[in-house]
Design an enzyme around this catalytic site. Structure first.
Site, mmCIF file in Angstrom:
data_model
loop_
_atom_site.group_PDB
_atom_site.id
_atom_site.type_symbol
_atom_site.label_atom_id
_atom_site.label_comp_id
_atom_site.label_asym_id
_atom_site.label_seq_id
_atom_site.Cartn_x
_atom_site.Cartn_y
_atom_site.Cartn_z
ATOM 1 C CG ASP A 67 34.696 6.195 -41.053
ATOM 2 O OD1 ASP A 67 35.311 7.137 -41.603
ATOM 3 O OD2 ASP A 67 35.108 5.619 -40.048
ATOM 4 C CG ASN A 134 36.149 2.105 -29.112
ATOM 5 O OD1 ASN A 134 36.867 2.279 -30.107
ATOM 6 N ND2 ASN A 134 34.838 2.216 -29.173
ATOM 7 C CG HIS A 136 36.534 2.893 -33.453
ATOM 8 N ND1 HIS A 136 35.656 3.763 -32.848
ATOM 9 C CD2 HIS A 136 37.460 3.693 -34.057
ATOM 10 C CE1 HIS A 136 36.034 5.002 -33.080
ATOM 11 N NE2 HIS A 136 37.124 4.988 -33.812
ATOM 12 C CD GLU A 141 32.348 2.441 -32.208
ATOM 13 O OE1 GLU A 141 33.513 2.170 -31.846
ATOM 14 O OE2 GLU A 141 31.840 3.566 -32.076
#
Ligand code: F6R
Length: 248
Positions: A67, A134, A136, A141
């Site tokens: 990314d 979280n 990801h 996400e």
């Protein structure tokens, strides 16, 4: 899913480097999928050390990063392009290294081109992943559905807060990013997920509680046939001895 718990971050990084080194030994022209963030820094440091001291050779290796923020300049100190160059690429003899272009005028066509380049390279042999608090992976996400292709994504509050530590006060922090989707990640022949630090203990626990939580993107990795997860003691919630077990 194979799980390795290490006594320390340094041990985790060394075990991860062993796996990357073994991959390159078996296939010198390997295609690596790479992550950024604080977790793989020790791995990259160890790979650089082995390149310098033991001749670990990357001359046929190509890599694709997961990314990049969007928009962001390549030379911006918080860009993943800058991170990869300063922590790894400038210090080894890698044949070619690709990241999504955070400066692309047309992000949609950049995403298509990125997937096409991964496909042309024959897909990813070994994908290195970190995990967000979280859950990801890359910047996929938590959601009710997951995108297959590389795409432009909105970062969640959790991710923006976690990553704000890297941006100085007043420095604009991009709220969107280009990320590989589940197609390229799951297309990898093998996957190495690194989990480090007490702030990841909760998500790590959920990853190994015997359920596939669909709101934890990393939990879907249970469905991939060749995943190794390496945790340090803090992320593993205090289990201190080196143990290798099959978590399934
Ligand atoms: C970065 C990436 C992210 C990070 C994750 C953990 O390329 O893909 O999924 O791996 O946000 O980041 P750290 O390691 O900084 O906690």
């Amino acid at each position: 899913m194979k799980r390795i718990i290490c006594d320390s971050y340094e041990d985790m990084s060394r075990v991860a480097a062993d796996i990357v080194e073994a991959q390159i030994a078996c296939k010198p022209d390997s295609v690596l999928g790479l992550a950024t963030g604080s977790t793989p820094l020790g791995l990259y440091e160890e790979l650089v050390r082995r390149h310098r001291e033991s001749g670990l050779n990357f001359s046929k290796v190509r890599s694709f990063n997961l990314d990049e923020y969007y928009p962001i300049g390549k030379d911006h100190p918080q860009s993943y392009n800058y991170y990869m160059n300063s922590n790894l690429f400038s210090k080894i003899n890698i044949a070619a290294a690709y990241l999504p272009d955070g400066e692309a005028d047309d992000p949609m066509s950049e995403c298509k081109n990125y997937d096409a380049k991964i496909e042309e390279a024959g897909g990813i042999d070994l994908q290195v992943l970190g995990i967000g608090v979280n859950g990801h992976i890359g910047f996929n996400e938590p959601s009710v559905s997951y995108t297959i292709t590389t795409h432009l994504t909105q970062l969640t509050e959790s991710t923006l807060t976690a990553n704000s530590r890297n941006f100085t006060d007043g420095e604009a922090q991009p709220e969107t990013a280009l990320t590989m989707g589940f197609g390229a990640i799951f297309g990898a022949k093998s996957i190495l997920l690194l989990i480090s630090g007490g702030n990841k203990a909760e998500v790590a626990k959920k990853l190994f509680d015997g359920k596939i939580h669909t709101d934890i993107p990393a939990a879907l990795l249970h469905l991939h046939p060749d995943v190794t997860v390496i945790l340090d003691k803090e992320a593993a919630g205090g289990i201190s001895n080196l143990m290798i077990e099959n978590a399934n």
